[in-house]
Design an enzyme around this catalytic site. Structure first.
Site, PDB file in Angstrom:
ATOM      1  N   LYS A  40      -5.559   2.948   4.030  1.00 24.95           N
ATOM      2  CA  LYS A  40      -6.557   4.182   4.491  1.00 24.95           C
ATOM      3  C   LYS A  40      -7.439   4.748   4.003  1.00 24.95           C
ATOM      4  O   LYS A  40      -8.374   5.079   3.495  1.00 24.95           O
ATOM      5  CB  LYS A  40      -5.290   4.794   5.169  1.00 24.95           C
ATOM      6  CG  LYS A  40      -4.656   4.899   6.611  1.00 24.95           C
ATOM      7  CD  LYS A  40      -3.790   5.801   6.892  1.00 24.95           C
ATOM      8  CE  LYS A  40      -2.679   6.482   6.017  1.00 24.95           C
ATOM      9  NZ  LYS A  40      -1.290   5.298   6.077  1.00 24.95           N
ATOM     10  N   ARG A  78      -0.609  12.503  12.594  1.00 23.08           N
ATOM     11  CA  ARG A  78       0.404  11.387  12.270  1.00 23.08           C
ATOM     12  C   ARG A  78       1.611  11.345  13.401  1.00 23.08           C
ATOM     13  O   ARG A  78       2.921  10.570  13.169  1.00 23.08           O
ATOM     14  CB  ARG A  78       1.417  11.656  10.812  1.00 23.08           C
ATOM     15  CG  ARG A  78       0.939  10.137  10.194  1.00 23.08           C
ATOM     16  CD  ARG A  78       0.969  10.920   8.763  1.00 23.08           C
ATOM     17  NE  ARG A  78       1.515  10.409   8.003  1.00 23.08           N
ATOM     18  CZ  ARG A  78       1.106   9.931   6.641  1.00 23.08           C
ATOM     19  NH1 ARG A  78       0.356  10.059   6.453  1.00 23.08           N
ATOM     20  NH2 ARG A  78       1.508   8.647   5.959  1.00 23.08           N
ATOM     21  N   ARG A 127       2.329  -0.294  -5.862  1.00 28.56           N
ATOM     22  CA  ARG A 127       1.050   0.315  -6.099  1.00 28.56           C
ATOM     23  C   ARG A 127       0.593   1.903  -7.260  1.00 28.56           C
ATOM     24  O   ARG A 127       2.464   1.634  -7.537  1.00 28.56           O
ATOM     25  CB  ARG A 127       0.875   1.560  -4.338  1.00 28.56           C
ATOM     26  CG  ARG A 127      -0.168   2.550  -4.287  1.00 28.56           C
ATOM     27  CD  ARG A 127      -0.932   3.220  -3.353  1.00 28.56           C
ATOM     28  NE  ARG A 127       0.736   4.461  -2.338  1.00 28.56           N
ATOM     29  CZ  ARG A 127       0.473   4.798  -1.661  1.00 28.56           C
ATOM     30  NH1 ARG A 127      -0.695   4.180  -0.580  1.00 28.56           N
ATOM     31  NH2 ARG A 127       1.014   4.892  -1.053  1.00 28.56           N
ATOM     32  N   ARG A 165       3.705   6.862  -7.334  1.00 32.47           N
ATOM     33  CA  ARG A 165       3.999   8.061  -7.142  1.00 32.47           C
ATOM     34  C   ARG A 165       5.429   8.480  -6.825  1.00 32.47           C
ATOM     35  O   ARG A 165       6.212   6.710  -6.442  1.00 32.47           O
ATOM     36  CB  ARG A 165       3.048   7.852  -5.601  1.00 32.47           C
ATOM     37  CG  ARG A 165       2.340   8.272  -4.690  1.00 32.47           C
ATOM     38  CD  ARG A 165       1.327   8.228  -4.310  1.00 32.47           C
ATOM     39  NE  ARG A 165       2.114   8.350  -3.025  1.00 32.47           N
ATOM     40  CZ  ARG A 165       1.768   8.476  -1.616  1.00 32.47           C
ATOM     41  NH1 ARG A 165       0.325   8.199  -1.690  1.00 32.47           N
ATOM     42  NH2 ARG A 165       2.308   9.032  -0.201  1.00 32.47           N
ATOM     43  N   ARG A 201       9.998   6.433   5.159  1.00 33.74           N
ATOM     44  CA  ARG A 201       8.934   6.233   5.300  1.00 33.74           C
ATOM     45  C   ARG A 201       8.236   5.104   6.702  1.00 33.74           C
ATOM     46  O   ARG A 201       7.217   5.630   7.641  1.00 33.74           O
ATOM     47  CB  ARG A 201       7.856   5.918   4.430  1.00 33.74           C
ATOM     48  CG  ARG A 201       7.750   7.594   3.613  1.00 33.74           C
ATOM     49  CD  ARG A 201       7.027   7.366   2.303  1.00 33.74           C
ATOM     50  NE  ARG A 201       6.360   7.010   2.234  1.00 33.74           N
ATOM     51  CZ  ARG A 201       5.067   6.318   1.150  1.00 33.74           C
ATOM     52  NH1 ARG A 201       6.192   6.001   0.146  1.00 33.74           N
ATOM     53  NH2 ARG A 201       4.152   6.264   0.720  1.00 33.74           N
TER      54      ARG A 201
HETATM   55  P1  ADP Z   1      -2.497   3.898   2.244  1.00 33.42           P
HETATM   56  O1  ADP Z   1      -3.613   5.097   2.006  1.00 33.42           O
HETATM   57  O2  ADP Z   1      -2.844   3.411   3.751  1.00 33.42           O
HETATM   58  O3  ADP Z   1      -0.760   3.995   2.262  1.00 33.42           O
HETATM   59  P2  ADP Z   1      -3.245   2.332   0.377  1.00 33.42           P
HETATM   60  O4  ADP Z   1      -5.111   2.377   0.353  1.00 33.42           O
HETATM   61  O5  ADP Z   1      -2.857   3.398  -0.286  1.00 33.42           O
HETATM   62  O6  ADP Z   1      -2.859   2.620   1.836  1.00 33.42           O
HETATM   63  O7  ADP Z   1      -3.665   0.867  -0.558  1.00 33.42           O
HETATM   64  C1  ADP Z   1      -2.177   0.413  -0.672  1.00 33.42           C
HETATM   65  C2  ADP Z   1      -1.802  -0.717  -1.560  1.00 33.42           C
HETATM   66  O8  ADP Z   1      -2.114  -1.734  -1.078  1.00 33.42           O
HETATM   67  C3  ADP Z   1      -2.506   0.057  -2.486  1.00 33.42           C
HETATM   68  O9  ADP Z   1      -1.269  -0.742  -3.870  1.00 33.42           O
HETATM   69  C4  ADP Z   1      -3.677  -0.348  -2.360  1.00 33.42           C
HETATM   70  O10 ADP Z   1      -4.798  -0.844  -3.415  1.00 33.42           O
HETATM   71  C5  ADP Z   1      -2.865  -1.678  -1.907  1.00 33.42           C
HETATM   72  N1  ADP Z   1      -4.874  -2.389  -0.643  1.00 33.42           N
HETATM   73  C6  ADP Z   1      -4.930  -1.791  -0.199  1.00 33.42           C
HETATM   74  N2  ADP Z   1      -5.592  -2.826   0.945  1.00 33.42           N
HETATM   75  C7  ADP Z   1      -5.617  -3.848   0.328  1.00 33.42           C
HETATM   76  C8  ADP Z   1      -6.149  -5.136   0.755  1.00 33.42           C
HETATM   77  N3  ADP Z   1      -7.068  -5.082   1.771  1.00 33.42           N
HETATM   78  N4  ADP Z   1      -6.028  -6.036   0.620  1.00 33.42           N
HETATM   79  C9  ADP Z   1      -4.575  -6.389  -0.637  1.00 33.42           C
HETATM   80  N5  ADP Z   1      -3.988  -4.867  -1.349  1.00 33.42           N
HETATM   81  C10 ADP Z   1      -4.828  -3.567  -0.680  1.00 33.42           C
HETATM   82  P1  ADP Z   2       1.421   7.301   2.636  1.00 32.09           P
HETATM   83  O1  ADP Z   2      -0.627   6.976   3.763  1.00 32.09           O
HETATM   84  O2  ADP Z   2       1.512   6.666   1.624  1.00 32.09           O
HETATM   85  O3  ADP Z   2       1.975   7.195   3.829  1.00 32.09           O
HETATM   86  P2  ADP Z   2       0.168  10.069   2.473  1.00 32.09           P
HETATM   87  O4  ADP Z   2      -0.629  10.016   0.789  1.00 32.09           O
HETATM   88  O5  ADP Z   2      -0.561  10.254   3.420  1.00 32.09           O
HETATM   89  O6  ADP Z   2       1.164   8.801   2.203  1.00 32.09           O
HETATM   90  O7  ADP Z   2       1.000  11.009   2.812  1.00 32.09           O
HETATM   91  C1  ADP Z   2       2.529  11.298   2.060  1.00 32.09           C
HETATM   92  C2  ADP Z   2       3.452  12.252   2.183  1.00 32.09           C
HETATM   93  O8  ADP Z   2       2.446  13.336   2.494  1.00 32.09           O
HETATM   94  C3  ADP Z   2       4.291  11.534   3.945  1.00 32.09           C
HETATM   95  O9  ADP Z   2       5.543  10.978   3.620  1.00 32.09           O
HETATM   96  C4  ADP Z   2       4.508  12.732   4.720  1.00 32.09           C
HETATM   97  O10 ADP Z   2       5.843  13.201   4.408  1.00 32.09           O
HETATM   98  C5  ADP Z   2       3.193  14.147   4.202  1.00 32.09           C
HETATM   99  N1  ADP Z   2       2.093  13.917   4.936  1.00 32.09           N
HETATM  100  C6  ADP Z   2       1.017  13.435   5.129  1.00 32.09           C
HETATM  101  N2  ADP Z   2      -0.043  14.050   6.175  1.00 32.09           N
HETATM  102  C7  ADP Z   2       0.944  14.383   7.279  1.00 32.09           C
HETATM  103  C8  ADP Z   2       0.759  14.114   8.213  1.00 32.09           C
HETATM  104  N3  ADP Z   2      -0.795  14.127   9.172  1.00 32.09           N
HETATM  105  N4  ADP Z   2       1.670  15.260   9.318  1.00 32.09           N
HETATM  106  C9  ADP Z   2       2.997  15.963   8.672  1.00 32.09           C
HETATM  107  N5  ADP Z   2       3.134  15.035   7.119  1.00 32.09           N
HETATM  108  C10 ADP Z   2       1.964  14.324   6.487  1.00 32.09           C
END
Ligand code: ADP
Ligand code: ADP
Ligand code: ZN
Length: 205
Positions: free
Chosen positions: A13, A88, A122, A152, A163
């Site tokens: 995302k 979420r 990541r 992180r 998660r």
């Molecule tokens: P999210 O915001 O959904 O948690 P991220 O965009 O931070 O996910 O991506 C999670 C991890 O996967 C990061 O290390 C990123 O560089 C990697 N990643 C994202 N998209 C791809 C893809 N299409 N193929 C391989 N690795 C990816």
């Molecule tokens: P990722 O996509 O890798 O799960 P985010 O950066 O989107 O991570 O979110 C990190 C943390 O922040 C989540 O695990 C949750 O604890 C909190 N969080 C983010 N967005 C929301 C939401 N919409 N509602 C509740 N908690 C949230």
């Protein structure tokens, strides 16, 4: 255009959000980034949010909805916005309907086996939020702003497991919710990042 980006933790995302927002000229709103900023600044909200985030749990709906409501009322959201990581829960989606109209929901679908690897490898930029993976990027510094990359706190194996369970239980039901509303498009997030982006651009036409 107002867009929601749905997907499990690690689906891509954050990676796709910056590119979509640049292309469409809309504002990127990541609730995770907002919470992390508050945590870094040790604000009262940050102190509360940290207790949930460290345990891999969701921050309570009331807190999160208010933050989004306030953020989208700002001037830079006038041309539209992309919600990354919000809603979420079904309760958040219902609350969102009271103050905004969502034109499209993109679900980035990635098999569960891949997510653990993506999250534990990541590395993120604490300054601009850019996301990298150790498989593809060896540098210790952010390619956009030069800041030292970090892992992180919640990207350790144990918290990632929690998660992913929270996602299955509380967030995955949103797929059905938005399908029913007729605004959902699913893209295959296991493809290369560039291909996922092309599929999203197509889905937004
Ligand atoms: P999210 O915001 O959904 O948690 P991220 O965009 O931070 O996910 O991506 C999670 C991890 O996967 C990061 O290390 C990123 O560089 C990697 N990643 C994202 N998209 C791809 C893809 N299409 N193929 C391989 N690795 C990816
Ligand atoms: P990722 O996509 O890798 O799960 P985010 O950066 O989107 O991570 O979110 C990190 C943390 O922040 C989540 O695990 C949750 O604890 C909190 N969080 C983010 N967005 C929301 C939401 N919409 N509602 C509740 N908690 C949230
Ligand atoms: Zn950076």
């Amino acid at each position: 255009m107002n867009v929601v980006l749905l997907g499990a933790p690690g689906a891509g995302k954050g990676t796709q959000s910056s590119k979509i927002c640049e292309k469409l000229g809309i504002c990127h709103i990541s609730t995770g980034d907002i919470f992390r900023k508050h945590i870094a600044e040790k604000t009262p909200l940050g102190i509360v949010a940290k207790t949930y985030i460290d345990k891999g749990q969701l921050v309570p709906d009331e807190v999160t909805v208010d933050i989004v409501k306030e953020r989208i009322s700002k001037d830079d959201c006038k041309n539209g916005y992309l919600l990354d990581g919000f809603p979420r829960t079904v309760a958040q989606a219902e609350a969102l309907e009271d103050f905004c109209i969502i034109d499209r929901v993109i679900d980035i679908d990635v098999p569960f086996e891949l997510l653990l690897h993506r999250l534990t490898g990541r590395r993120v930029c604490p300054n601009c939020g850019a996301s990298y993976h150790v498989d593809f990027y060896n540098d210790k510094n952010c390619s956009s702003c030069g800041e030292t990359l970090i892992q992180r706190d919640d990207d350790n194996e144990e918290t990632v497991g929690l998660r992913l369970n929270v996602y299955k239980r509380q967030t995955a039901p949103l797929i059905k919710y938005y399908k029913k509303a007729g605004v959902l498009v699913t893209v295959d997030g296991s493809k290369d990042s560039e291909d996922v982006f092309s599929d999203i651009v197509e889905a937004l036409k």
